[in-house]
Design a protein around this motif. Sequence first.
Motif, short mmCIF file in Angstrom:
data_model
loop_
_atom_site.label_atom_id
_atom_site.label_comp_id
_atom_site.label_asym_id
_atom_site.label_seq_id
_atom_site.Cartn_x
_atom_site.Cartn_y
_atom_site.Cartn_z
N UNK A 1 0.83 -1.21 0.00
CA UNK A 1 0.00 0.00 0.00
C UNK A 1 0.86 1.25 0.00
N UNK A 2 1.91 1.26 0.82
CA UNK A 2 2.82 2.41 0.88
C UNK A 2 3.54 2.58 -0.45
N UNK A 3 3.92 1.46 -1.09
CA UNK A 3 4.58 1.51 -2.38
C UNK A 3 3.68 2.17 -3.43
N UNK A 4 2.41 1.76 -3.46
CA UNK A 4 1.47 2.33 -4.42
C UNK A 4 1.24 3.81 -4.13
N UNK A 5 1.02 4.14 -2.86
CA UNK A 5 0.71 5.53 -2.49
C UNK A 5 1.89 6.46 -2.75
N UNK A 6 3.10 5.96 -2.50
CA UNK A 6 4.28 6.81 -2.68
C UNK A 6 4.47 7.22 -4.14
N UNK A 7 4.20 6.31 -5.08
CA UNK A 7 4.32 6.65 -6.50
C UNK A 7 3.08 7.39 -7.00
N UNK A 8 1.89 6.97 -6.54
CA UNK A 8 0.65 7.61 -6.99
C UNK A 8 0.59 9.07 -6.54
N UNK A 9 1.11 9.36 -5.34
CA UNK A 9 1.11 10.75 -4.87
C UNK A 9 1.99 11.63 -5.74
N UNK A 10 3.09 11.05 -6.24
CA UNK A 10 3.97 11.83 -7.11
C UNK A 10 3.25 12.20 -8.40
N UNK A 11 2.53 11.23 -9.01
CA UNK A 11 1.80 11.53 -10.23
C UNK A 11 0.58 12.41 -9.96
N UNK A 12 0.04 12.34 -8.74
CA UNK A 12 -1.03 13.26 -8.36
C UNK A 12 -0.52 14.69 -8.32
N UNK A 13 0.75 14.84 -7.99
CA UNK A 13 1.39 16.15 -7.98
C UNK A 13 1.33 16.78 -9.37
N UNK A 14 1.52 15.96 -10.41
CA UNK A 14 1.37 16.43 -11.79
C UNK A 14 -0.04 16.96 -12.03
N UNK A 15 -1.03 16.17 -11.59
CA UNK A 15 -2.43 16.52 -11.87
C UNK A 15 -2.81 17.83 -11.18
N UNK A 16 -2.40 17.99 -9.93
CA UNK A 16 -2.76 19.20 -9.19
C UNK A 16 -2.15 20.44 -9.84
N UNK A 17 -0.88 20.34 -10.26
CA UNK A 17 -0.24 21.47 -10.93
C UNK A 17 -0.94 21.81 -12.24
N UNK A 18 -1.31 20.78 -12.98
CA UNK A 18 -2.00 21.02 -14.26
C UNK A 18 -3.36 21.67 -14.02
N UNK A 19 -4.11 21.11 -13.10
CA UNK A 19 -5.44 21.64 -12.81
C UNK A 19 -5.37 23.05 -12.23
N UNK A 20 -4.30 23.32 -11.46
CA UNK A 20 -4.12 24.64 -10.84
C UNK A 20 -4.08 25.74 -11.91
N UNK A 21 -3.38 25.48 -13.00
CA UNK A 21 -3.29 26.49 -14.06
C UNK A 21 -4.52 26.44 -14.97
N UNK A 22 -5.08 25.27 -15.14
CA UNK A 22 -6.24 25.13 -16.02
C UNK A 22 -7.40 26.00 -15.52
N UNK A 23 -7.71 25.90 -14.23
CA UNK A 23 -8.85 26.64 -13.68
C UNK A 23 -8.54 28.12 -13.46
N UNK A 24 -7.25 28.49 -13.51
CA UNK A 24 -6.87 29.89 -13.28
C UNK A 24 -6.26 30.54 -14.51
N UNK A 25 -6.59 30.01 -15.68
CA UNK A 25 -6.02 30.56 -16.92
C UNK A 25 -6.34 32.04 -17.08
N UNK A 26 -7.58 32.40 -16.81
CA UNK A 26 -8.00 33.81 -16.94
C UNK A 26 -7.24 34.69 -15.94
N UNK A 27 -7.04 34.20 -14.73
CA UNK A 27 -6.32 34.98 -13.72
C UNK A 27 -4.84 35.15 -14.09
N UNK A 28 -4.24 34.12 -14.69
CA UNK A 28 -2.85 34.24 -15.13
C UNK A 28 -2.73 35.32 -16.21
#
Length: 394
Positions: free
Chosen positions: A61-88
């Motif tokens: 479980x820790x092995x899965x979570x440790x790698x999945x959290x890293x790829x979740x980091x990609x998603x959050x960064x992408x979504x962060x700019x996607x929803x704030x495109x107008x503000x940028x």
Amino acid sequence: MISVEVHFNLNRILLLAIGLWPYQKSKFSQLQIILCFCILTSSVVFQFTALITTKCTTDFTIKICSTAMFFSFYIINYNMFWINTHNVRNLLEQLQYTCNELKDENELAIIKKYGNYTKLCTAIVTLFAMCTIVLAILLPIWPQILSIVLHINESRIQNQVTQITTEYFVDQKKYFCLILLHINTVICIGATTLTATGTMLLGCAIHACGLFRIASYRMEQIMTIEILQDINLKNRTVICNKIFYAVEIHRKAMKFTNILIATFQGSLLLLIAIIVISLSLNIFAIYRNASLGNTEAVLLHFIFIFTFLLYSFVGNYIGEELCNHSNHIYSTTYNSRWYKAPLYAQKMILFILQRGSQVSDINIAGLFIPSLECFATLTKASMSYFTVLYSMQQ
């Protein structure tokens, strides 16, 4: 006249590659966004599906979570700019408007210097990201190279490459190349996302530092010897105007910084939480794999940890620089010959000194102040959680 967009040329190319450049909103860019977001999301989904088909032990479980959290980091960064495109886009337009008002050659030179800092930092981070992407793309031909050079069989090499555990509900060996292609695609898009969004935020913060530096420069020019030696009606007007312009550019710099923080503060808090949790999990994963002699897994988790630490360090460092540049106007004002100025000017400068005596911190949602001290605090918190996980295994 300075074109701010020139300072963000490389950022523009990176953001265009993933469909997030705020000035480009065609149907093709919308298709890019949907495609990139789905690919990034699928990487996390296919990692968590492994929990369905495999016995969920603590280590697994820790092995899965440790790698999945890293790829979740990609998603959050992408979504962060996607929803704030107008503000940028609004931030860049506000910065361009402020730069258009600069007429002094020294002030233009200051903002150009900080623009060059932006281009340099972006180029360095991009070069580092490109090296990582190239290594990921070369993975499919590594078995042949290593089997020839190091005499290692191909099956062992495939195990090294697929350290990221996934479940696609297909024959892993039969579709190994397609699975590897999917993982490499995710890494390419994710690395581009981290580079593009991270350097864009970094560039905006660097330009804010430049505006604060211009405010300090204007304060330095208020009490010149020539003006103080001849106090007349004309010089009184000059002093008042210079004080007004110094306060005005400082106010605009503070407004720009506050908008930048307010736009991304929700996503930044989530990223901070992800970083702390992921660091703990990946440190524990290194400990477990090191004890089992799994060198390849140790290297993988070390790369994750290095990425998180680098991202966190740069973010906290630029936050501290913003605070230092904002507070520098106080020391500049205090060290000027304000005591030799006319009484009416001293009264105006007193307001600046009173405002500057309060330390200006870049506060994220009232919970986090980016600084090197907070970077150390986050690292300590991650180590504390790792200690908890370690003690639970004993």
